[in-house]
Write a protein that holds these residues in place. Structure first.
Motif: not given
Length: 612
Positions: A60-67, A71-77
Motif C-alpha cells: 500500500g505504501m509503495i502504491s501510495s508514493l507520490r511521483l 523533479d527527476p532527481i528526487s521524484p518520489y515525495k
C-alpha cells in the motif's frame, strides 16, 4: 509506520498482489495505482496476522508514493495512507524489505505495480550492481503503459507522463545504452503516426523527449515534420502551436549544427508573432485588440534581438509597436470588479469550465490588486476617530515577538502621509487574505482540475518575455509550475530571487542604475529592499503594483516576505498561507502583464478597480 525485519517473502507478497489484481482491474478507472493502494491498505486493517498486515501495508505504501515527474532527481515525495489518515516519507519504507521487492518484479504483476516497484528500487539505490536491470524493467513497463493509456483509454496526457518518466531514467543510463536506443526508436515510431493536424501538441512533447535524449539521427526529418505542423497550425490560426513547432524546428537544426536553417526558423517564430498581432487587430469586436497586438509585437522583437542580420526587421517592428501602443490607449476603460468571496467561490467552477489553459490563466491574473490611494483613505478615516489617536499599534510575528510599532508616531493632530502608508501596508495584507480565499485560490484549484499542467504548458508566459532573461527561463518555469500544483515552498524559494533579478533588468532597460558603488571600487547589485525604494519604478510598474510589492516583500508592517524567507524566519505551515500564495500570483501577474505590454497602461488608466 511499518515494523522492519519481519520475514516477508516473495510468495507472500505475490499472493497479496494476485488477490487484488483481478478486483482492481475490473474497475472502470484509468490509472489503477491509487486503487491498488486503497485495497492493500484497507485489507491491512482487517487482518490480524502480522505478516499479512505488514506485507499489505508495504504494498500500500509503495502504491501510495507520490511521483513528481517534474523533479527527476528526487521524484518520489512520500505519500498519504488514506485508510490510516497519516502521511509518510519515502524513508519510512524499511530498507530491509527492498530485497523481497526486488524478487517480486520478476513475477507476473500488473504493469503499474511493476514500473513503480522497479523505479522505486532504482531511486533507493538498492543493489547498485542490479541498477541497470531495474532501470530496464521500469523503462519497458513505462513504455507498455504509454501504449496502454494511449490505445486503450485514448488518454494522451497520462501516456505522455509514462514515456516522460521512462525518458528521465534513460537519460541517466546514457544515450548509447541498449534501453535508451530502444526508447528512442519507440518515440520516433510514435511521432511518425501522429497526424500533421496535431491540435493537442503531442508531437511537441515527444520531440522534446527526443531532444532531451540527445537523439539527432533523424533531426532533419523531424525538423521537416515540425515545419509542416507549424504551417498547418498557421493556416488554422493556431498561433501558439505554430510558434512552438517553429522553435522545435530550430532546435532540431541546431542539434546538427545547421545554423542557417535554425536562424531561418527563428525568423518564422518572430513572423508568427507578427501574424498573430495582425489577426488580433482584425477582430474589431474584440477589446483590447491593439493592446494584445502590442504584446505580440513585443515578443517578436525579443526574438529578433537574438538573430544576426535582422536589424531592419527589428526597426520595422519597433515602429509598429509604438503605433499600436498609441492606439491601445483609447481602448482602456475602467472595469468594475465586485468583490464577493462567498458568491465567487460558488461560481468559479462555471467561470473556468470551458476555458483553454491560456484563457484561464489570463482570467486568473485579471483579479484586481489593492489600490494605494483607497487604502490610505481608509486609514485616514479611521485615524480621525478620537480614541485611535490615543493608542498605538504593535505588529507581532507568529512567535508573538514585536516586529514593528507606530508608537510615538500618532498625535491628536493626525498623521503624516508616511505614517498613513505604514498603516496601509497592514490593511493591504488583510485585503490580500480576502483575495486569496475568495478568488485566487479557488481559481487556481479549478484550473488545475481542468488542466493537468506540465512545465512546458507555461512556456508561453516566460519565453520571449523581456522581463525574463533567457538563461533564467527554467527557474521561472519550475517556480510557476510548482505554484500551480500547490508546492509553494519550492515555488517561492525559486521565484523571489528571480523576480528580484527581473526587476533589476527592468530598471536597466529603462536606463535606471540597479547597481550601487561601495568604497574601493566595489559594485553591488541592489537587493529587493533597495529596488522597491527606487522612485522611478512607480513610473514603470505604477504606484499600486509597487506599493503592493513593498508591503508584500519588504515592509515589516506588511508581510515582509522576502526578508522572512531569506533569514529563515518562516515555519513550514507559513509557506501555505495567503501571503505566499499571493506572492506566487503577483509574480505570475507581473510576468504576464509585461509580456503583453500592459503594465504601464494598466496602472495609469485603472484597467481594474474594486467596487466595495
Amino acid at each position: 509506520m511499518i515494523e522492519p525485519n519481519l520475514p516477508l517473502t516473495k510468495e507472500l507478497l505475490f499472493k497479496q498482489v494476485e488477490k487484488k489484481q483481478h478486483q482492481v482491474e475490473n474497475t472502470s478507472h484509468i490509472e489503477l495505482l491509487p486503487y491498488f493502494a486503497l485495497n492493500f491498505l484497507s485489507s491491512s486493517l482487517e487482518t490480524e496476522n502480522s505478516l499479512d498486515r505488514a506485507s499489505l501495508k508495504l504494498l500500500g505504501m509503495i502504491s501510495s508514493l507520490r511521483l513528481e515527474i517534474e523533479d527527476p532527481i528526487s521524484p518520489y515525495k512520500g505519500g498519504f495512507l488514506v485508510c490510516y489518515l497519516e502521511k509518510f516519507r519515502i524513508e519510512d519504507i524499511p530498507d530491509s524489505y527492498l530485497s523481497v521487492l526486488a524478487e517480486l518484479i520478476f513475477e507476473p504483476i500488473h504493469l503499474e505495480l511493476k514500473a513503480r516497484i522497479a523505479d522505486f528500487l532504482r531511486v533507493k539505490r538498492y543493489n547498485p550492481k542490479e541498477s541497470f536491470k531495474f532501470a530496464e524493467i521500469s523503462v519497458r513497463a513505462y513504455v507498455d503503459l504509454f501504449e496502454h493509456f494511449k490505445d486503450t483509454n485514448n488518454n494522451w496526457l497520462l501516456s505522455i507522463r509514462q514515456i516522460s518518466r521512462a525518458t528521465q531514467i534513460a537519460i541517466e543510463l546514457g544515450r548509447n545504452s541498449k534501453i535508451t536506443v530502444f526508447l528512442v526508436h519507440r518515440i520516433e515510431d510514435e511521432i511518425y503516426k501522429i497526424k500533421i493536424e496535431d491540435q493537442e501538441r503531442y508531437t511537441e512533447r515527444l520531440m522534446r523527449l527526443l531532444l532531451q535524449l540527445r537523439s539527432n539521427e533523424k533531426a532533419e526529418e523531424f525538423a521537416i515534420i515540425a515545419e509542416k505542423i507549424a504551417s498547418t497550425a498557421e493556416l488554422n490560426s493556431n498561433w501558439s502551436a505554430a510558434k512552438v513547432y517553429w522553435k522545435l524546428g530550430a532546435d532540431w537544426y541546431q542539434t546538427i549544427n545547421n545554423a542557417e536553417k535554425a536562424l531561418e526558423f527563428k525568423l518564422f517564430v518572430a513572423e508568427t508573432y507578427y501574424k498573430h498581432a495582425k489577426e488580433a487587430i482584425a477582430q474589431k469586436d474584440r477589446i483590447p485588440r491593439y493592446m494584445m497586438a502590442a504584446g505580440y509585437i513585443q515578443s517578436a522583437i525579443e526574438v529578433l534581438k537574438n538573430i544576426p542580420g535582422a536589424k531592419q526587421r527589428l526597426i520595422e517592428l519597433q515602429i509598429k509597436l509604438m503605433e499600436y501602443q498609441k492606439l491601445s490607449v483609447a481602448e482602456l476603460v475602467p472595469i468594475s470588479v465586485p468583490f464577493d468571496p462567498s458568491r465567487y467561490q460558488t461560481e468559479v467552477k462555471e467561470t473556468f469550465e470551458n476555458k483553454s489553459l491560456d484563457e484561464a490563466i489570463q482570467y486568473l491574473i485579471s483579479f484586481p490588486i489593492p489600490r494605494k490611494k483607497e487604502l490610505i483613505s481608509v486609514v485616514k478615516e479611521e485615524m480621525n476617530h478620537f480614541l485611535k489617536t490615543l493608542s498605538s499599534n504593535s505588529y507581532i510575528n507568529s512567535d508573538g515577538k514585536i516586529i514593528a510599532n507606530d508608537k510615538n508616531k500618532k498625535n491628536i493632530l493626525g498623521q503624516t502621509d508616511g505614517e498613513d502608508v505604514t498603516q496601509a501596508y497592514y490593511y493591504a495584507k488583510a485585503n490580500r487574505q480576502l483575495l486569496i480565499t475568495g478568488t485566487i485560490e479557488p481559481a487556481r484549484r479549478q484550473i488545475l482540475c481542468n488542466h493537468p499542467i506540465l512545465m512546458s504548458d507555461l512556456l508561453f508566459i516566460v519565453e520571449d518575455n523581456p522581463f525574463i532573461e533567457q538563461a533564467r527561463v527554467f527557474a521561472y518555469l519550475k517556480g510557476l509550475h510548482a505554484g500551480f500544483h500547490g508546492d509553494f515552498i519550492t515555488s517561492i524559494h525559486l521565484l523571489i530571487p528571480q523576480f528580484e533579478h527581473s526587476l533589476r533588468l527592468l530598471l536597466e532597460h529603462n536606463d535606471i542604475l540597479a547597481t550601487s558603488f561601495k568604497p574601493g571600487g566595489i559594485q553591488e547589485e541592489k537587493n529587493l529592499n533597495s529596488i522597491l525604494s527606487i522612485g522611478e519604478l512607480n513610473n514603470i510598474l505604477g504606484e499600486d503594483i509597487v506599493f503592493d510589492l513593498q508591503g508584500l516583500f519588504i515592509e515589516r508592517t506588511g508581510s515582509n516576505l522576502r526578508n522572512r524567507i531569506a533569514h529563515g524566519l518562516m515555519k513550514d505551515n507559513e509557506f501555505f498561507q495567503s501571503d505566499v500564495i499571493y506572492a506566487w500570483w503577483i509574480i505570475l501577474k507581473v510576468c504576464f502583464l509585461i509580456k503583453l505590454n500592459f503594465i504601464q497602461s494598466y496602472n495609469e488608466n485603472n484597467l481594474n478597480s474594486e467596487e466595495h
